[in-house]
Every structure is written in C-alpha cells, then in structure tokens.
Design a protein around this motif. Structure first.
Motif, PDB file in Angstrom:
ATOM      1  N   LEU A 230       0.793  -0.938  -0.202  1.00 56.04           N
ATOM      2  CA  LEU A 230       0.147  -0.194  -0.110  1.00 56.04           C
ATOM      3  C   LEU A 230       0.810   0.988   0.101  1.00 56.04           C
ATOM      4  CD1 LEU A 230      -2.481   1.248   0.226  1.00 56.04           C
ATOM      5  CD2 LEU A 230      -2.801   1.377   2.783  1.00 56.04           C
ATOM      6  N   SER A 231       1.092   1.558  -1.064  1.00 58.20           N
ATOM      7  CA  SER A 231       2.150   2.982  -1.274  1.00 58.20           C
ATOM      8  C   SER A 231       1.329   4.021  -1.925  1.00 58.20           C
ATOM      9  CB  SER A 231       3.258   2.452  -2.154  1.00 58.20           C
ATOM     10  OG  SER A 231       3.611   1.656  -1.511  1.00 58.20           O
ATOM     11  N   GLU A 232       1.371   5.593  -1.930  1.00 57.70           N
ATOM     12  CA  GLU A 232       1.927   7.100  -1.900  1.00 57.70           C
ATOM     13  C   GLU A 232       2.991   6.603  -3.200  1.00 57.70           C
ATOM     14  OE1 GLU A 232       1.138  10.788   0.952  1.00 57.70           O
ATOM     15  OE2 GLU A 232       2.821  11.072  -0.852  1.00 57.70           O
ATOM     16  N   VAL A 233       2.248   7.032  -4.306  1.00 57.20           N
ATOM     17  CA  VAL A 233       2.721   6.817  -5.689  1.00 57.20           C
ATOM     18  C   VAL A 233       3.160   8.264  -5.840  1.00 57.20           C
ATOM     19  CG1 VAL A 233       2.887   4.842  -6.119  1.00 57.20           C
ATOM     20  CG2 VAL A 233       1.369   6.520  -7.107  1.00 57.20           C
ATOM     21  N   ARG A 234       4.065   8.768  -6.543  1.00 58.04           N
ATOM     22  CA  ARG A 234       4.502  10.006  -7.151  1.00 58.04           C
ATOM     23  C   ARG A 234       5.355   9.988  -8.470  1.00 58.04           C
ATOM     24  NH1 ARG A 234       3.408  14.510  -3.626  1.00 58.04           N
ATOM     25  NH2 ARG A 234       3.085  14.102  -1.350  1.00 58.04           N
ATOM     26  N   SER A 235       5.033  11.078  -9.345  1.00 59.99           N
ATOM     27  CA  SER A 235       5.708  10.753 -10.869  1.00 59.99           C
ATOM     28  C   SER A 235       7.355  10.148 -10.403  1.00 59.99           C
ATOM     29  CB  SER A 235       6.307  12.559 -10.544  1.00 59.99           C
ATOM     30  OG  SER A 235       4.847  12.941 -11.175  1.00 59.99           O
ATOM     31  N   GLY A 236       7.421   9.453 -10.881  1.00 58.07           N
ATOM     32  CA  GLY A 236       8.807   8.723 -11.848  1.00 58.07           C
ATOM     33  C   GLY A 236       8.713   7.496 -10.519  1.00 58.07           C
ATOM     34  N   ASP A 237       7.953   7.037  -9.570  1.00 57.24           N
ATOM     35  CA  ASP A 237       7.618   5.976  -9.046  1.00 57.24           C
ATOM     36  C   ASP A 237       7.962   4.650  -9.854  1.00 57.24           C
ATOM     37  OD1 ASP A 237       8.506   7.701  -7.021  1.00 57.24           O
ATOM     38  OD2 ASP A 237       6.377   7.168  -5.591  1.00 57.24           O
ATOM     39  N   SER A 238       7.863   3.495  -9.184  1.00 58.97           N
ATOM     40  CA  SER A 238       7.765   2.067 -10.076  1.00 58.97           C
ATOM     41  C   SER A 238       6.816   1.794  -9.426  1.00 58.97           C
ATOM     42  CB  SER A 238       8.576   1.287 -11.031  1.00 58.97           C
ATOM     43  OG  SER A 238       9.287   2.918 -11.581  1.00 58.97           O
TER      44      SER A 238
END
Length: 300
Positions: A230-238
């Motif tokens: 369960l992750s908060e994702v932002r630009s550039g994340d994989s």
C-alpha cells in the motif's frame, strides 16, 4: 518465517534505482524473484544520445516528454513524442531482441524503454500516435483511458512483451476491480496467464505547480503468493507486481494519474488473461448505468 514482500521492497521511489543518464533502471534478473520484465527511463539533454544494447530482451521505446530519433539496423526512425504523458498518445518504436539502438534527441526529453526477455526476433516496427488504439474503460469514478500500443490484439509482432498506458482522471479509481495474473489456468471456462507487471507512475501537478500523488495497492491472492503493498505514489515512482491481486489504484482529486504497464511471463503464448478479485468483480455491472466520465476523453 516467510518474508512477505511489501511496499519497502516493491515500491521504488523516483530516482532510487537510477544512475547516469537513467532516472530508473529495472532489469529482468537483476533482483531476486524478478525474471521477465524491465523498464529504464532515459533522460537526455539537448543533442544528447545514448547507445542501448538489447541483450536477451526486446524493447519498446516510449517517449514520455519530448521527441527522439532511434537508429537501429542501419535505419533511423523519428518519434515525434509529446509535451508530457497527459497530452495524448505518442509514436512508439518496437526493437527486437539482440539489437543495438542509439536514442538521440535534438531538444532533449525523457524516454521509457519497456523490455521483456525474448528469444525470437521480430521486425522493427514504428507505431504512429494516430494508429494507437485508445479505449475508455469503466464507468463513473472508475473511468480511465487506455492507450493500447503494445497489448495483445493491438500489436502482436513481438515475442513476450505486453505494454500500455493508462490515464486515470483526478479523483477516479483504476485497476479496479483488483485482478491477478499470477498462475496459468485453462480449465475450458476460464483462462489466466502468468505475468509479472511493472507500474511506472507520473502524476499531474496542481495548477500552481505543486506535486500530485495517488495510491497503489497489491494484496495476496492465495497461499504462496503472499504480498502486502500500500503505497503513496508520485511522479517517477515504480511499483513491481510479481504476483497477487493488484488494484485499486487511486488518483487524488485534482491530479490525473498516468501509469505505464509492462508485462511478460514464462508462458510460450503471449496472452493477457486475468482473474477478477471475487469481492470486487460486481462493480463491472455498474458501469453502463453510471456512464463514463467525460474527462477521460481529454487525454486521447
């Protein structure tokens, strides 16, 4: 005691795997349990170039922002690119296993190299943006837009790679219902394909330039497929999905979410057959009544 893969292991924040001209490097076989798929994000300044050798992998070059030229096999292919991933589909180039390619950009830009382990050589193929099949999927706040430049049935002249782009308008959910493709099933009534999957994210900024965010969820699909992401994702994340139910993915209100999906697996047939999460599959029956969110069409 069994170690359950979690967000700390499978969520790769922007820049955490990069080096040199690459903002992200995910190679098949470079980490335990990761076998079939890869992704590199190449960042080039004006008039810069990079030589890429496709050892044991086939490659699809996907401009994220900016255009580029790709030289391979004595031919030069021009990819017109785009201002960013939210501006519409882009030209993409398929390059077969064993090739050496040179990616160059007069104005600079960022270019995804989606890869999969391959053995059979197919012809180089340039797919123009206007020829990319685009579909609006879902309904209500589950509406998203899918650009099927490298999916089964849309482009099949490759060995094992499956790739597409998904845009989820701000406040909407996608990869919903959650689904899986982590085992081979062919019982006559239902089929499922065994596939690894990479989600590469970019999130639209706020009008004042502030960064956006979203969420990614992956859970266990049964004994032997334990996983908890369960992750908060932002630009550039994989986020890597070796197995398990993946989804939903949620875009924060005001921030459209993009992800590039890269899939491949061990089966001899290149196929994408999924199983819905049994507790969530009912939502498909609501889509017609809800109608589609018109904002999805803005990203064609």
């Amino acid at each position: 005691m069994t170690t359950v893969p979690d967000s700390a292991e499978l969520h790769l924040p922007a820049g955490s795997t990069g080096r040199g001209t690459y903002e992200a490097i995910i190679d098949p076989g470079a980490r335990d349990g990761w076998v079939h798929t890869g992704l590199r994000v190449l960042a080039l300044g004006p008039d810069e170039s990079e030589i890429v050798t496709a050892n044991s992998v086939e490659v699809m070059v996907v401009p994220l922002n900016g255009g580029c030229d790709v030289s391979v096999g004595g031919e030069r292919y021009s990819l017109r690119g785009r201002t960013d991933v939210f501006a519409g589909a882009t030209d993409v180039l398929y390059v077969p296993v064993g090739s050496q390619l040179t990616v160059s950009s007069a104005d600079g830009g960022r270019f995804a190299l989606a890869t999969a382990v391959a053995t059979t050589e197919h012809p180089v193929a340039l797919i123009r943006a206007e020829d990319v099949p685009v579909e609006v999927r879902g309904g209500g706040n589950m509406t998203r837009l899918v650009r099927n430049f490298g999916t089964v049935g849309s482009f099949d002249e490759m060995d094992s790679l499956i790739a597409c782009e998904v845009i989820t308008p701000g406040g909407n959910w996608s990869s919903y219902p959650a689904h899986k493709h982590d085992t081979t099933v062919d019982d006559g009534e239902h089929r499922e394909s065994e596939l690894e999957e990479i989600y590469y994210y970019e999130i639209q900024d706020a009008p004042d330039g502030g960064p956006g965010f979203g969420y990614h969820r992956t859970t266990s699909s049964g004994e032997g497929t334990e996983i908890d992401v369960l992750s908060e994702v932002r630009s550039g994340d994989s986020v890597l999905v070796p197995h398990g139910w993946h989804g939903p993915c949620a875009a924060a209100p005001g921030h459209a979410m993009y992800y590039l999906n890269v899939m491949a697996g061990p089966e001899p047939e290149r196929a994408w057959n999924i199983t819905d999460h049994p507790e969530q599959t009912w939502v498909r029956g609501t889509w017609d009544e809800l109608g589609t969110d018109p904002r999805a069409g803005d990203f064609r």
